[in-house]
Design a protein around this motif. Structure first.
Motif, short mmCIF file in Angstrom:
data_model
loop_
_atom_site.label_atom_id
_atom_site.label_comp_id
_atom_site.label_asym_id
_atom_site.label_seq_id
_atom_site.Cartn_x
_atom_site.Cartn_y
_atom_site.Cartn_z
N TYR A 49 47.92 35.77 37.97
CA TYR A 49 47.19 35.26 39.15
C TYR A 49 47.29 36.27 40.30
CZ TYR A 49 47.87 30.76 36.72
OH TYR A 49 47.93 29.75 35.79
N GLY A 50 48.49 36.76 40.50
CA GLY A 50 48.70 37.73 41.57
C GLY A 50 47.89 39.00 41.31
N LEU A 51 47.85 39.39 40.04
CA LEU A 51 47.09 40.59 39.68
C LEU A 51 45.61 40.40 39.97
CD1 LEU A 51 47.24 43.39 38.31
CD2 LEU A 51 46.70 42.26 36.17
N LYS A 52 45.08 39.22 39.67
CA LYS A 52 43.66 38.95 39.93
C LYS A 52 43.38 39.05 41.44
CE LYS A 52 42.06 39.19 36.58
NZ LYS A 52 40.82 39.81 36.13
N ALA A 53 44.31 38.52 42.24
CA ALA A 53 44.14 38.60 43.69
C ALA A 53 44.22 40.07 44.14
CB ALA A 53 45.22 37.77 44.39
N TRP A 54 45.17 40.78 43.56
CA TRP A 54 45.37 42.19 43.91
C TRP A 54 44.13 43.01 43.59
CZ3 TRP A 54 49.58 44.65 46.16
CH2 TRP A 54 49.65 46.04 46.03
N THR A 55 43.59 42.81 42.37
CA THR A 55 42.41 43.60 42.00
C THR A 55 41.18 43.16 42.77
OG1 THR A 55 42.01 42.14 40.11
CG2 THR A 55 43.18 44.18 39.67
N LEU A 115 41.29 42.51 45.89
CA LEU A 115 41.41 43.25 47.15
C LEU A 115 41.25 44.75 46.94
CD1 LEU A 115 44.49 41.51 48.83
CD2 LEU A 115 42.09 41.26 49.44
N PHE A 116 41.91 45.27 45.92
CA PHE A 116 41.99 46.73 45.78
C PHE A 116 41.17 47.29 44.64
CE2 PHE A 116 44.91 46.76 49.09
CZ PHE A 116 45.93 45.86 48.87
N GLY A 117 40.40 46.44 43.97
CA GLY A 117 39.57 46.95 42.88
C GLY A 117 40.33 47.06 41.58
N GLU A 118 39.55 47.07 40.48
CA GLU A 118 40.18 47.19 39.16
C GLU A 118 40.61 48.62 38.94
OE1 GLU A 118 39.91 44.45 36.87
OE2 GLU A 118 38.79 43.18 38.24
N GLY A 119 41.49 48.82 37.99
CA GLY A 119 41.93 50.19 37.70
C GLY A 119 43.36 50.20 37.25
N LYS A 120 43.65 51.05 36.29
CA LYS A 120 44.99 51.06 35.69
C LYS A 120 46.08 51.31 36.73
CE LYS A 120 44.20 50.01 31.51
NZ LYS A 120 44.53 48.63 31.29
N THR A 121 45.83 52.24 37.65
CA THR A 121 46.89 52.60 38.61
C THR A 121 47.18 51.47 39.57
OG1 THR A 121 45.66 54.67 38.65
CG2 THR A 121 47.73 54.62 39.87
N THR A 122 46.11 50.86 40.16
CA THR A 122 46.35 49.76 41.11
C THR A 122 47.05 48.62 40.41
OG1 THR A 122 44.07 49.12 40.69
CG2 THR A 122 44.52 50.12 42.81
N GLU A 123 46.66 48.36 39.16
CA GLU A 123 47.29 47.27 38.42
C GLU A 123 48.76 47.56 38.21
OE1 GLU A 123 43.35 45.87 35.88
OE2 GLU A 123 45.29 46.02 34.87
N LEU A 124 49.06 48.81 37.87
CA LEU A 124 50.45 49.20 37.63
C LEU A 124 51.29 49.03 38.90
CD1 LEU A 124 52.32 50.32 35.43
CD2 LEU A 124 51.86 52.60 36.32
N VAL A 125 50.70 49.38 40.03
CA VAL A 125 51.41 49.25 41.30
C VAL A 125 51.83 47.81 41.52
CG1 VAL A 125 51.15 49.34 43.82
CG2 VAL A 125 50.36 51.24 42.42
N PHE A 126 50.89 46.88 41.34
CA PHE A 126 51.22 45.47 41.53
C PHE A 126 52.29 45.01 40.55
CE2 PHE A 126 51.00 41.15 42.67
CZ PHE A 126 51.06 40.41 41.50
#
Lengths: 515, 145
Positions: free
Chosen positions: A430-436, A438-449
């Motif tokens: 759920y948090g990842l969906k909210a994060w992406t 805000l910050f868009g999809e992508g392996k790096t942003t996902e990894l950060v979260f």
């Protein structure tokens, strides 16, 4: 992949050799983490739980209860009238055989439940009953029943306004239905609310979906094996979660998903056995619940105190109105969004009316809460009811079950670990969906979260219950503030879906399928 | 009336043996159509993570196209070459139930399956599918060893 395993083993080996040596340091590390955390989250928590001026009633509880009541009446008690239909949908009676292989109603419900059934049902209830007394149970059940209407509304919208991508994947949830729904109806502010929701969802994922789980899991484990620093539990949990959400080691998640329902059934069965074993006290326990609900029986805050605790725990446990379930349910395969609304009615029922109530009854019946024989009220110390052994949270639940089955704390520890883990996996999503969002999809942003998420597991395990539960509650309720605002504006959309479905169901246009 | 035969394939040698038998049978019957079916084991009552749910539609499409490419299309092509009327299909579900409902839908006169799937653990699993099918099917079942 191998590198991840190697580094984890290295971390584990290092931690285990160094632990005895720095045990003293570790205790104060826990304290340092705790203090820093309490300092940072203090203002946010105070705001969310600010009382309505002139009362001691937190405005946020009023917000949730009013919403649930409004939805209950607006949809004419859908939780009662369509309960049976919900069960029928989950059984697959209305599922097109050509949809075999897609996400079924049962799967959507089970996934959402594995996210909501967690430490809130075991430890959160203990906190509620420990502060508000057995009377809190009554208000908790009431909140659970009314909250079903909130879930109904949000899960219908979650399916209706989901994004279906070209590659076949699906994304849904309050950030989507608020932004798309508002835009569709020409209302301003949709994007802003969606962004605000996403921020709170990330905080909620880190708080209630993560820290609280780790914290109470550690409490239960250390209750059995003896005191040891929380960050060790944190690192172990974080490593396993990391392996699943980053390393893609799905097998762990799959095993957990299968075992969690089994543990849930085991937990409820054990609770039922304890209650039946004390059948002579059942009447007394219910008496305590009703008396406590309306007089408080001496608890801090009296009846209002019981009410506040009951509502708080119900909301935290079943997440009705929070919007997280809408994210989980949005992946279902259906042509009728409203059907997922019906299916989601079952969630607060199972979570709160069944499982939470079981916990509360066991705690009450087992006599863990100390009564003053002279007044018939509960002995209150420092805003909490005195308990045998001065336990609170999961330790109180553990003691309550132990009074009947001395070996149960061990089973409870396993259940707690599994529930905590499955809740963490769900909320990381759920948090990842909210994060992406805000910050868009992508392996790096996902990894950060995902890394941030794992770090918070360690913090949660190290901190003490007080600041953790306050922050967890505050974050999740903040989500509800935004989500329910969105629901108020979009409830007419759900109403038209509802009316249309009812007509077509009655006319026979919506058919049952033979099995 | 064209006689219809449903053949359950498992993507292995055992399934091929069932298919050869069905082919011979079709030759003997004359006016016959074979339906080759590959069932992907799936239950609506399983437990998944939210991520799996979100990707499920995509996975399902992949599973179906892989099954078509690897098992069904080659089988259909081979049978067509020998001049036999044939159709292929892929379905998700419980193997025995799915084969049975397919045969009911097309009004098949029998189902042909292998006794058990070639290969280690799968033998246990498919073997019990066949046993299930034999006990619950509403049309005759021929089991090819």
């Amino acid at each position: 992949m191998n590198n991840i395993y190697r580094s984890l083993i290295a971390i584990g080996a290092f931690a285990s050799t160094v632990t005895p040596v720095i045990a003293q340091e570790a205790q104060s590390l826990d304290a340092k983490v705790n203090a820093a955390f309490a300092l940072v989250t203090g203002p946010f928590v105070s705001f969310i739980f600010a009382p309505i001026p002139g009362t001691s009633f937190p405005w946020i509880v009023m917000w949730l209860v009013i919403a649930a009541t409004i939805f209950t009446f607006y949809f004419s008690f859908v939780q009662l009238k369509f309960f049976k239909h919900a069960i029928s949908l989950v059984k697959g009676d209305y599922s097109d055989p050509n949809d075999a292989g897609e996400v079924s109603h049962f799967q959507a419900l089970a996934t959402a439940l594995s996210g909501t059934v967690g430490l809130g049902n075991i430890a959160g209830v203990a906190v509620a009953v420990g502060i508000g007394g057995p009377g809190a149970t009554f208000w908790m059940i009431l909140a659970g029943l009314m909250g079903m209407a909130s879930k109904f509304t949000e899960c219908t919208l979650g399916v209706k306004y989901r994004n279906e991508y070209e590659d076949g994947t699906v994304s849904g949830g309050p950030m989507y239905y608020i932004s798309k729904g508002f835009a569709e109806r020409g209302l301003p502010g949709g994007k802003f609310l969606a962004v605000l929701f996403s921020i709170f969802c990330i905080l909620g994922a880190l708080g209630g979906g993560n820290m609280f789980q780790a914290n109470q899991a550690h409490a239960q484990i250390s209750g059995i094996v003896g005191d040891y620093p929380g960050w060790i539990t944190g690192i172990v949990f974080a490593s396993v979660v990391f392996m699943v959400i980053v390393g893609g080691v799905k097998s762990i998640a799959r095993v957990t998903e299968k075992v969690v329902p089994f543990m849930g059934v085991l937990y409820v069965t054990a609770a039922m056995i304890i209650i039946l074993m004390n059948y002579d006290k059942i009447g007394w326990a219910f008496g305590q619940i009703f008396a406590g609900a309306f007089t408080g029986l001496g608890v801090a805050g009296g009846m209002v105190g019981a009410l506040i605790q009951g509502f708080k725990r119900a909301a935290f446990s079943n997440e009705a109105g929070v919007g997280s379930a809408a994210i989980a349910h949005s992946a279902v395969k259906t042509k009728e969004p409203i059907t997922e609304g019906f299916v989601s009615l079952l969630e607060p029922f199972i979570d709160t009316v069944v499982i939470c109530t079981m916990t509360a009854l066991v705690i009450t019946i087992s006599g863990q809460l100390i009564l003053d024989p002279a007044t018939g009220n509960y002995a209150v110390e420092g805003g909490k009811i005195a308990t045998i052994g001065d336990t609170s949270g999961v330790a109180l639940t553990s003691a309550a079950f132990a009074s009947a089955f001395s070996w149960f704390p061990f089973i409870l520890a396993i259940a707690v670990i599994l529930f905590a883990f499955s809740t963490m996996i769900s909320w990381s999503y759920y948090g990842l969906k909210a994060w992406t969002y805000l910050f868009g999809e992508g392996k790096t942003t996902e990894l950060v979260f995902k890394i941030i998420f794992c770090v918070f597991i360690v913090i949660g395990a190290a901190a003490s219950l007080g600041p953790v539960i306050d922050f967890s509650d505050a974050a999740i309720f903040a989500m509800a503030v935004v989500n329910i605002t969105g629901l108020y504006f979009l409830m007419s959309v759900v109403k038209s879906e509802f009316v249309s479905y009812k007509e077509r169901l009655a006319s026979g246009e919506i058919k049952k399928f033979e099995h | 009336m064209t006689t219809k035969l449903v053949v359950g394939l498992d993507g292995k040698g055992s399934g091929d043996r069932a298919l050869s038998y069905a082919k011979n049978l079709a030759g003997l019957i004359g006016d016959c159509e074979i339906l080759v079916a590959y069932i992907i084991e799936w239950s609506p009552y399983s437990f998944q993570t939210p991520e799996e749910n979100a990707e499920r539609h995509k996975r399902r499409e992949e599973e179906i196209s892989t099954a078509l490419e690897r098992v069904i299309d080659p089988a259909v092509a081979a049978l067509k070459k020998d001049g036999i009327k044939v159709k292929g299909m892929v379905r998700h579900g419980h193997v025995a139930d799915a084969l049975n409902s397919i045969s009911e839908e097309v009004k098949a006169s029998q189902i042909v399956v292998s006794r058990s799937s070639d290969g280690g653990l799968a033998t246990r699993i498919f073997g019990s599918s066949t046993a299930n099918l034999v006990m619950t099917a509403s049309v005759p079942v021929t089991v090819v060893g």
